[in-house]
Write a protein that holds these residues in place. Sequence first.
Motif, PDB file in Angstrom:
ATOM      1  N   ASN A 146     -46.473  31.483  28.579  1.00 31.41           N
ATOM      2  CA  ASN A 146     -46.509  31.675  30.038  1.00 31.41           C
ATOM      3  C   ASN A 146     -47.361  32.866  30.484  1.00 31.41           C
ATOM      4  O   ASN A 146     -47.180  33.367  31.593  1.00 31.41           O
ATOM      5  CB  ASN A 146     -45.082  31.816  30.597  1.00 31.41           C
ATOM      6  CG  ASN A 146     -44.293  32.917  29.927  1.00 31.41           C
ATOM      7  OD1 ASN A 146     -44.816  34.007  29.700  1.00 31.41           O
ATOM      8  ND2 ASN A 146     -43.035  32.657  29.604  1.00 31.41           N
ATOM      9  N   HIS A 155     -45.523  29.547  33.402  1.00 29.43           N
ATOM     10  CA  HIS A 155     -45.331  28.200  32.849  1.00 29.43           C
ATOM     11  C   HIS A 155     -46.123  27.165  33.646  1.00 29.43           C
ATOM     12  O   HIS A 155     -46.740  26.271  33.077  1.00 29.43           O
ATOM     13  CB  HIS A 155     -43.836  27.853  32.871  1.00 29.43           C
ATOM     14  CG  HIS A 155     -43.513  26.530  32.269  1.00 29.43           C
ATOM     15  ND1 HIS A 155     -43.533  26.303  30.912  1.00 29.43           N
ATOM     16  CD2 HIS A 155     -43.182  25.348  32.840  1.00 29.43           C
ATOM     17  CE1 HIS A 155     -43.224  25.043  30.679  1.00 29.43           C
ATOM     18  NE2 HIS A 155     -43.009  24.442  31.830  1.00 29.43           N
ATOM     19  N   PHE A 156     -46.140  27.314  34.960  1.00 28.53           N
ATOM     20  CA  PHE A 156     -46.879  26.393  35.833  1.00 28.53           C
ATOM     21  C   PHE A 156     -48.375  26.468  35.534  1.00 28.53           C
ATOM     22  O   PHE A 156     -49.049  25.441  35.412  1.00 28.53           O
ATOM     23  CB  PHE A 156     -46.606  26.739  37.291  1.00 28.53           C
ATOM     24  CG  PHE A 156     -47.362  25.897  38.277  1.00 28.53           C
ATOM     25  CD1 PHE A 156     -46.852  24.668  38.687  1.00 28.53           C
ATOM     26  CD2 PHE A 156     -48.582  26.320  38.786  1.00 28.53           C
ATOM     27  CE1 PHE A 156     -47.555  23.883  39.594  1.00 28.53           C
ATOM     28  CE2 PHE A 156     -49.279  25.545  39.685  1.00 28.53           C
ATOM     29  CZ  PHE A 156     -48.767  24.314  40.097  1.00 28.53           C
ATOM     30  N   LYS A 159     -49.145  25.045  31.960  1.00 22.85           N
ATOM     31  CA  LYS A 159     -48.933  23.589  31.923  1.00 22.85           C
ATOM     32  C   LYS A 159     -50.129  22.837  32.480  1.00 22.85           C
ATOM     33  O   LYS A 159     -50.661  21.920  31.834  1.00 22.85           O
ATOM     34  CB  LYS A 159     -47.660  23.243  32.706  1.00 22.85           C
ATOM     35  CG  LYS A 159     -47.378  21.755  32.792  1.00 22.85           C
ATOM     36  CD  LYS A 159     -45.997  21.484  33.367  1.00 22.85           C
ATOM     37  CE  LYS A 159     -45.881  21.857  34.821  1.00 22.85           C
ATOM     38  NZ  LYS A 159     -44.564  21.479  35.394  1.00 22.85           N
ATOM     39  N   TRP A 160     -50.583  23.221  33.669  1.00 22.53           N
ATOM     40  CA  TRP A 160     -51.669  22.477  34.302  1.00 22.53           C
ATOM     41  C   TRP A 160     -53.032  22.837  33.715  1.00 22.53           C
ATOM     42  O   TRP A 160     -53.972  22.026  33.777  1.00 22.53           O
ATOM     43  CB  TRP A 160     -51.632  22.676  35.812  1.00 22.53           C
ATOM     44  CG  TRP A 160     -50.441  21.981  36.391  1.00 22.53           C
ATOM     45  CD1 TRP A 160     -49.295  22.552  36.848  1.00 22.53           C
ATOM     46  CD2 TRP A 160     -50.251  20.565  36.504  1.00 22.53           C
ATOM     47  NE1 TRP A 160     -48.391  21.593  37.253  1.00 22.53           N
ATOM     48  CE2 TRP A 160     -48.952  20.355  37.053  1.00 22.53           C
ATOM     49  CE3 TRP A 160     -51.038  19.453  36.204  1.00 22.53           C
ATOM     50  CZ2 TRP A 160     -48.444  19.085  37.289  1.00 22.53           C
ATOM     51  CZ3 TRP A 160     -50.531  18.179  36.452  1.00 22.53           C
ATOM     52  CH2 TRP A 160     -49.256  18.007  36.985  1.00 22.53           C
ATOM     53  N   LEU A 225     -47.638  19.710  25.967  1.00 26.37           N
ATOM     54  CA  LEU A 225     -47.230  19.148  27.260  1.00 26.37           C
ATOM     55  C   LEU A 225     -45.850  18.504  27.193  1.00 26.37           C
ATOM     56  O   LEU A 225     -45.145  18.443  28.200  1.00 26.37           O
ATOM     57  CB  LEU A 225     -48.260  18.119  27.732  1.00 26.37           C
ATOM     58  CG  LEU A 225     -49.616  18.675  28.189  1.00 26.37           C
ATOM     59  CD1 LEU A 225     -50.536  17.546  28.613  1.00 26.37           C
ATOM     60  CD2 LEU A 225     -49.447  19.672  29.339  1.00 26.37           C
ATOM     61  N   TRP A 227     -43.293  19.746  25.741  1.00 28.93           N
ATOM     62  CA  TRP A 227     -42.392  20.861  26.102  1.00 28.93           C
ATOM     63  C   TRP A 227     -42.494  21.155  27.598  1.00 28.93           C
ATOM     64  O   TRP A 227     -41.492  21.298  28.280  1.00 28.93           O
ATOM     65  CB  TRP A 227     -42.784  22.120  25.345  1.00 28.93           C
ATOM     66  CG  TRP A 227     -42.139  22.291  24.026  1.00 28.93           C
ATOM     67  CD1 TRP A 227     -40.821  22.108  23.698  1.00 28.93           C
ATOM     68  CD2 TRP A 227     -42.793  22.689  22.832  1.00 28.93           C
ATOM     69  NE1 TRP A 227     -40.625  22.346  22.384  1.00 28.93           N
ATOM     70  CE2 TRP A 227     -41.813  22.718  21.822  1.00 28.93           C
ATOM     71  CE3 TRP A 227     -44.100  23.020  22.513  1.00 28.93           C
ATOM     72  CZ2 TRP A 227     -42.103  23.080  20.508  1.00 28.93           C
ATOM     73  CZ3 TRP A 227     -44.387  23.384  21.221  1.00 28.93           C
ATOM     74  CH2 TRP A 227     -43.397  23.404  20.234  1.00 28.93           C
ATOM     75  N   SER A 228     -43.729  21.299  28.043  1.00 30.97           N
ATOM     76  CA  SER A 228     -43.963  21.741  29.416  1.00 30.97           C
ATOM     77  C   SER A 228     -43.297  20.827  30.445  1.00 30.97           C
ATOM     78  O   SER A 228     -42.781  21.296  31.457  1.00 30.97           O
ATOM     79  CB  SER A 228     -45.465  21.812  29.695  1.00 30.97           C
ATOM     80  OG  SER A 228     -46.082  22.767  28.854  1.00 30.97           O
ATOM     81  N   PHE A 229     -43.318  19.539  30.170  1.00 27.82           N
ATOM     82  CA  PHE A 229     -42.735  18.579  31.105  1.00 27.82           C
ATOM     83  C   PHE A 229     -41.302  18.188  30.727  1.00 27.82           C
ATOM     84  O   PHE A 229     -40.751  17.237  31.280  1.00 27.82           O
ATOM     85  CB  PHE A 229     -43.616  17.338  31.208  1.00 27.82           C
ATOM     86  CG  PHE A 229     -44.877  17.570  31.996  1.00 27.82           C
ATOM     87  CD1 PHE A 229     -44.867  17.513  33.374  1.00 27.82           C
ATOM     88  CD2 PHE A 229     -46.068  17.867  31.352  1.00 27.82           C
ATOM     89  CE1 PHE A 229     -46.024  17.728  34.111  1.00 27.82           C
ATOM     90  CE2 PHE A 229     -47.242  18.089  32.073  1.00 27.82           C
ATOM     91  CZ  PHE A 229     -47.215  18.020  33.464  1.00 27.82           C
TER      92      PHE A 229
END
Length: 377
Positions: A146, A155-156, A159-160, A225, A227-229
Motif C-alpha cells: 500500500n 491499497h486503492f 490495486k488500480w 489482484l 488479494w486486492s479484490f
Amino acid sequence: MLRLNFKKILSFIHLWLGLLSGLVVFIVGFTGCIYTFSDELKALCYKQRLYIEVPGNTQKLPFSQLLNIAERALGKDRKISRAEISQKPGRSYMFRAMKLNRKAFGYWNSYVYYDKVYLNPYTGQVLYIENAKKEFFTLVLAMHMNLMLGDVTGHFIVKWSVVCFILLLFSGIVLWWPKKANLKSFKKGLLIKWNAKFKRLNYDLHNVTGFYVFFLLLIIGLTGLMWSFGLTTEKKSTLQSDTTRQAAKLPADLILQKAIQTAPGTAYFLYNFPTAKAGTINLTAYQSERHLYDRISYKFDRYSGELLMQGPSFKNLSLSGQLIAMNYDLHTGTALGLPGKIMAFLASLVAGSLPLTGLFIWLHKKKKKNKQNKALP
C-alpha cells in the motif's frame, strides 16, 4: 493503414497507462524483489531470535505457560493476537500483539501497536522483543502492498495501478509483435544488442525483457489482484464459542494438544486468538515450511477446547479451491521451490525496470519531436 492506426492508438494508450502507473509499478516491482527471499534473509539476519540450541532430554514448556511469559514481556497494554508455534526442535516460538486502525492514513498511523516476542519453548527464556512496526521486512511489505499510505488510500492506488500494469502487458505484447511474421523479424525482437548505443540498448531492455517475463508477470499481477479484490478471503464463519462452558484443563494447552494429535506431521501452527468474547480459536496447521497452500484450518471453542470445525486438506479441495489456496505461492514463486523464487525475483526486477526504460524511450521520442518542430520553419 488500419493496422498502423491501431498500433498508433495502442501505443498512445500504452504510453499513458505507463505514465499513470509507472511510479507505483517501479516501487511494487523492486520491493517484490526484496520480499521474494525474505524468509531466507530473515534466517540469516535474525538467527539468534529464530533458532535455539535444543537441551538434552528436555520437553517443551506448556503452551499456556509460554503464553503467560509472552504477555508479561509485552506488557498489559499489549493484547496477544497470534502465536507461531514451530514443531521443529531447534526453532523458537513467536507471539505477536497487533492492533490496527485500517481507516487511518499513512503507515505509522495504521498501527496502534505491533510487537513480537520470541521465546525459547524449552526454558521460557525471552530471546528478543521486536517493535515490528520498524522491522525492515515489515516496512518493505507495507511499501509493496500500500505504498505505506495505509489500507484505504494506498491499497486503492496499488490495486488500480496493477490493473493498468496488466493492460500494459497485453498492449506491450501487441506492440512487440513484428509487422512481418518471419524468423528474422522474431529474432530481432528476442535478442538484446548489448554493444549498441544507449538508445537502442534501452529499447531492447524494455521490449525484449518484457516479452520474456510476460507470462510470469501476468501470473504475479493476477494473483496480486486476487488479494486486492478480496477473491482469496474466506467467508466469515458463524461458529461461536459457548460462553457458559469451562474446560477442566487450560484450553490453550488442550487445543494445541488436539491439533498436534490431529495433524502430527505439521511443520508449524498459527494460533489466532479471538477478539470477541464468543469468538473461536482459529488454528492453521501448515504441513510445509515452504508452501503455504498445504494447510488445514481448525476452529476450537475458546472455553472448552472442543473442536468445532476442521477444514479439508489441500488434496481434498476442488480445483478452484486449490488455485485460491495456492495464490500466495504462485505470487511469490514458492509453488515451484527455489527455481520459482528465482524466476519471481527476476520477473519483479524486470517489472520494476520497465517504467524506467519506458520513460527513457518516451523522453527520447519527445526530444526528437521537439527538434523536428524547431527545424520546420
